[in-house]
Design a protein around this motif. Structure first.
Motif, mmCIF file in Angstrom:
data_model
loop_
_atom_site.group_PDB
_atom_site.id
_atom_site.type_symbol
_atom_site.label_atom_id
_atom_site.label_comp_id
_atom_site.label_asym_id
_atom_site.label_seq_id
_atom_site.Cartn_x
_atom_site.Cartn_y
_atom_site.Cartn_z
ATOM 1 N N SER A 167 -6.511 -15.365 11.908
ATOM 2 C CA SER A 167 -5.881 -15.641 10.620
ATOM 3 C C SER A 167 -5.384 -14.339 10.002
ATOM 4 N N ALA A 168 -4.210 -14.389 9.376
ATOM 5 C CA ALA A 168 -3.626 -13.198 8.756
ATOM 6 C C ALA A 168 -2.979 -13.585 7.439
ATOM 7 N N ASN A 169 -2.874 -12.600 6.558
ATOM 8 C CA ASN A 169 -2.285 -12.822 5.240
ATOM 9 C C ASN A 169 -0.908 -12.166 5.196
ATOM 10 N N PHE A 170 0.122 -12.921 5.594
ATOM 11 C CA PHE A 170 1.464 -12.359 5.635
ATOM 12 C C PHE A 170 2.125 -12.316 4.258
ATOM 13 N N SER A 171 1.435 -12.825 3.222
ATOM 14 C CA SER A 171 1.964 -12.649 1.875
ATOM 15 C C SER A 171 1.821 -11.192 1.426
ATOM 16 N N ASP A 172 1.008 -10.429 2.144
ATOM 17 C CA ASP A 172 0.911 -8.977 1.955
ATOM 18 C C ASP A 172 1.425 -8.322 3.236
ATOM 19 N N PRO A 173 2.751 -8.290 3.428
ATOM 20 C CA PRO A 173 3.303 -7.888 4.723
ATOM 21 C C PRO A 173 2.971 -6.458 5.126
ATOM 22 N N ALA A 174 2.927 -5.534 4.160
ATOM 23 C CA ALA A 174 2.679 -4.136 4.502
ATOM 24 C C ALA A 174 1.279 -3.955 5.092
ATOM 25 N N THR A 175 0.287 -4.572 4.454
ATOM 26 C CA THR A 175 -1.093 -4.461 4.950
ATOM 27 C C THR A 175 -1.239 -5.132 6.302
ATOM 28 N N THR A 176 -0.679 -6.327 6.452
ATOM 29 C CA THR A 176 -0.791 -7.044 7.714
ATOM 30 C C THR A 176 -0.059 -6.303 8.824
ATOM 31 N N TRP A 177 1.081 -5.705 8.513
ATOM 32 C CA TRP A 177 1.814 -4.904 9.494
ATOM 33 C C TRP A 177 0.939 -3.769 10.010
ATOM 34 N N ARG A 178 0.255 -3.075 9.095
ATOM 35 C CA ARG A 178 -0.617 -1.971 9.517
ATOM 36 C C ARG A 178 -1.778 -2.488 10.354
ATOM 37 N N GLN A 179 -2.352 -3.630 9.976
ATOM 38 C CA GLN A 179 -3.492 -4.175 10.712
ATOM 39 C C GLN A 179 -3.109 -4.572 12.136
ATOM 40 N N ILE A 180 -1.956 -5.208 12.291
ATOM 41 C CA ILE A 180 -1.551 -5.641 13.629
ATOM 42 C C ILE A 180 -1.166 -4.442 14.488
ATOM 43 N N ASN A 181 -0.461 -3.466 13.911
ATOM 44 C CA ASN A 181 -0.138 -2.259 14.668
ATOM 45 C C ASN A 181 -1.406 -1.524 15.092
ATOM 46 N N GLU A 182 -2.408 -1.503 14.218
ATOM 47 C CA GLU A 182 -3.672 -0.859 14.557
ATOM 48 C C GLU A 182 -4.377 -1.619 15.677
ATOM 49 N N TYR A 183 -4.290 -2.941 15.634
ATOM 50 C CA TYR A 183 -4.884 -3.761 16.690
ATOM 51 C C TYR A 183 -4.244 -3.431 18.042
ATOM 52 N N VAL A 184 -2.911 -3.391 18.084
ATOM 53 C CA VAL A 184 -2.214 -3.088 19.331
ATOM 54 C C VAL A 184 -2.529 -1.665 19.780
ATOM 55 N N ARG A 185 -2.592 -0.734 18.824
ATOM 56 C CA ARG A 185 -2.917 0.652 19.178
ATOM 57 C C ARG A 185 -4.285 0.732 19.845
ATOM 58 N N LYS A 186 -5.276 0.013 19.296
ATOM 59 C CA LYS A 186 -6.619 0.040 19.879
ATOM 60 C C LYS A 186 -6.647 -0.628 21.250
ATOM 61 N N GLN A 187 -5.934 -1.757 21.382
ATOM 62 C CA GLN A 187 -5.944 -2.461 22.660
ATOM 63 C C GLN A 187 -5.298 -1.656 23.775
ATOM 64 N N THR A 188 -4.344 -0.795 23.421
ATOM 65 C CA THR A 188 -3.679 0.048 24.412
ATOM 66 C C THR A 188 -4.197 1.484 24.359
ATOM 67 N N TYR A 189 -5.366 1.671 23.750
ATOM 68 C CA TYR A 189 -6.030 2.980 23.669
ATOM 69 C C TYR A 189 -5.106 4.052 23.089
ATOM 70 N N GLY A 190 -4.339 3.647 22.095
ATOM 71 C CA GLY A 190 -3.473 4.595 21.396
ATOM 72 C C GLY A 190 -2.156 4.870 22.090
ATOM 73 N N HIS A 191 -1.890 4.174 23.204
ATOM 74 C CA HIS A 191 -0.682 4.487 23.967
ATOM 75 C C HIS A 191 0.567 3.841 23.387
ATOM 76 N N VAL A 192 0.428 2.659 22.769
ATOM 77 C CA VAL A 192 1.562 2.013 22.102
ATOM 78 C C VAL A 192 1.262 2.005 20.612
ATOM 79 N N THR A 193 2.036 2.772 19.855
ATOM 80 C CA THR A 193 1.812 2.897 18.416
ATOM 81 C C THR A 193 3.073 2.495 17.665
ATOM 82 N N ASP A 194 2.874 1.878 16.509
ATOM 83 C CA ASP A 194 3.980 1.482 15.636
ATOM 84 C C ASP A 194 5.075 0.748 16.403
ATOM 85 N N GLY A 195 4.664 -0.153 17.292
ATOM 86 C CA GLY A 195 5.646 -0.909 18.058
ATOM 87 C C GLY A 195 6.247 -2.061 17.290
ATOM 88 N N LEU A 196 5.630 -2.449 16.181
ATOM 89 C CA LEU A 196 6.071 -3.620 15.428
ATOM 90 C C LEU A 196 6.904 -3.190 14.224
#
Length: 422
Positions: A167-196
């Protein structure tokens, strides 16, 4: 409410879907193409039904990118194709068919159910733990609390593509954008950053598909042999100074006289290998035109092991693309049309994808690689004299194809034009 958006991210892949937010009439099922939730026993692994098509799709896409991209090229065929195939689970009727046929599948020979089971088998096999190879593949759905996705879509994506919903709160797009980018960064061990890319408050869903690869060379380079400033010719007018790794080791390679290139296969300590293709000076376009599945098969059958004097630049490159103009040229225009029907996701009609972006990164050094392609006369390059080994000096643009051996799947495909472009 304004037009809603659906974003897809995969290593990273991003797509926005414009929706008209009104419910469909009745509870519309995702269609007969949805495969059953159990794995069928087959004499051969199910991934054999999809990996050749993924390779053909990758080579078609590469040629389109090369036609409009003068610099480095890098993308993950497995990540991009699996995300588009997952998207077809939420498509209805012709739209689902057009997505899978756009990827290159012949649905008469390989029905949609077999395609999805093939991707299920591929992703599960790639995600098996290995003591010598770090390879992580996964998908996640981030759903706005306002969105009510159809349960059978969630069930199918979880069973077949391992996609878990959050579940995500897209009514706060800036916060959710940072959270999802951080999720992807962690899953790729920092190799893919700010891809969204940034999205707005009317975004309703993000589908994240990521892939991470890390492996050590079978024959590591000695970092003390690396020359810190060696010449690399980007083109006729530009010459750079780059760190150049060196070694003299046994490698499988060949020289293709017809295509005019040297082809080198480098092994990793795990079940993966790297194909490096070095065109003769001025022959890059000729080599790119020859990139066909049959060319790769020919090379694979004719490699010969030999002592090789190898010079290879140490590099770290990444590429980001907006593919909405490229994918229609290779048969995937249907998902961008107003007639596209993706109502299998939420039951809403009239959704069209307006954007597809992709980001991938590869880092190659002395220890190994991290990363978040007809008949002819082939022979080994002749030695300069009786005492020297054949040499491969990667001091000009070259192609790379990174493969997982067990599934014969193409994890990354690209071209290194500038090793220090980042």
């Amino acid at each position: 409410m304004g037009p809603a958006r659906l974003w897809l991210l995969g290593a990273g892949i991003l797509a926005s879907v414009h929706c008209q937010p009104f419910p469909a009439h009745g509870d519309k099922s995702p269609g007969a193409h949805r495969p059953p939730g159990h794995q069928l026993s087959e004499p051969a692994p199910a991934y054999h039904k999809v990996t050749p098509t993924i390779t053909s799709f990758a080579l078609r896409l590469y040629k389109r990118l090369a036609a409009g991209t003068p610099g480095n090229i890098l993308f993950s065929p497995v990540s991009l194709s699996s995300t588009l195939a997952l998207l077809s689970l939420g498509a209805q009727g012709d739209t689902s068919t057009q997505i899978l046929e756009g990827l290159g599948f012949n649905l008469t020979e390989t029905p949609a159910a077999d395609v999805h089971r093939g991707f299920q088998s591929l992703l599960r096999t790639l995600d098996l733990p290995s003591p010598k190879l770090e390879l992580k593949v996964g998908s996640s759905l981030f759903l706005d609390k306002r969105l009510k996705p159809l349960q059978h879509f969630l069930d199918s994506t979880k069973e077949l593509y391992g996609a878990f919903a959050f579940s995500a709160n897209f009514s706060d797009p800036a916060t959710t954008w940072r959270q999802i980018n951080e999720y992807v960064r962690k899953q790729t061990y920092g190799h893919v950053t700010d891809g969204l890319p940034q999205f707005s408050h009317d975004t309703l869903m993000v589908l994240s598909n990521y892939i991470f690869f890390k492996a050590k060379w079978q024959h590591p380079f000695d970092r003390y042999q690396t020359r810190k400033r060696e010449s690399f010719s980007v083109d006729d007018r530009t010459c750079l100074r780059v760190p150049m790794m060196q070694q003299r080791e046994m490698h499988r390679f060949l020289y293709d006289q017809e295509v005019a290139c040297t082809v080198l296969q480098m092994g990793y300590s795990g079940s993966a290998w790297l194909l490096l293709v070095l065109p003769d000076p001025g022959r890059m376009r000729q080599v790119e035109a020859a990139l066909q599945p049959e060319t790769l098969r020919k090379w694979g059958q004719l490699f010969l092991p030999s002592l090789l004097d190898l010079h290879l630049p140490r590099f770290s490159v990444s590429s980001t693309y907006n593919l909405e103009e490229i994918l229609p040229q290779i048969g995937l225009g249907s998902i961008f049309s107003l007639e596209a029907d993706l109502s299998g996701i939420t039951g809403w009609l009239n959704k069209t994808i307006s954007r597809v972006s992709h980001k991938a990164a590869v880092d190659m050094n002395e220890k190994g690689t991290q990363a978040g392609a007809a008949s002819g006369l082939l022979s080994q390059p002749p030695p300069l004299n009786t005492t020297s080994a054949p040499h491969a000096h990667f001091n000009r643009p070259f192609l790379l194809l990174l493969w997982e051996v067990t599934t014969q799947s193409l994890l990354f495909l690209g071209k290194v034009v500038n090793p220090v472009a980042g």
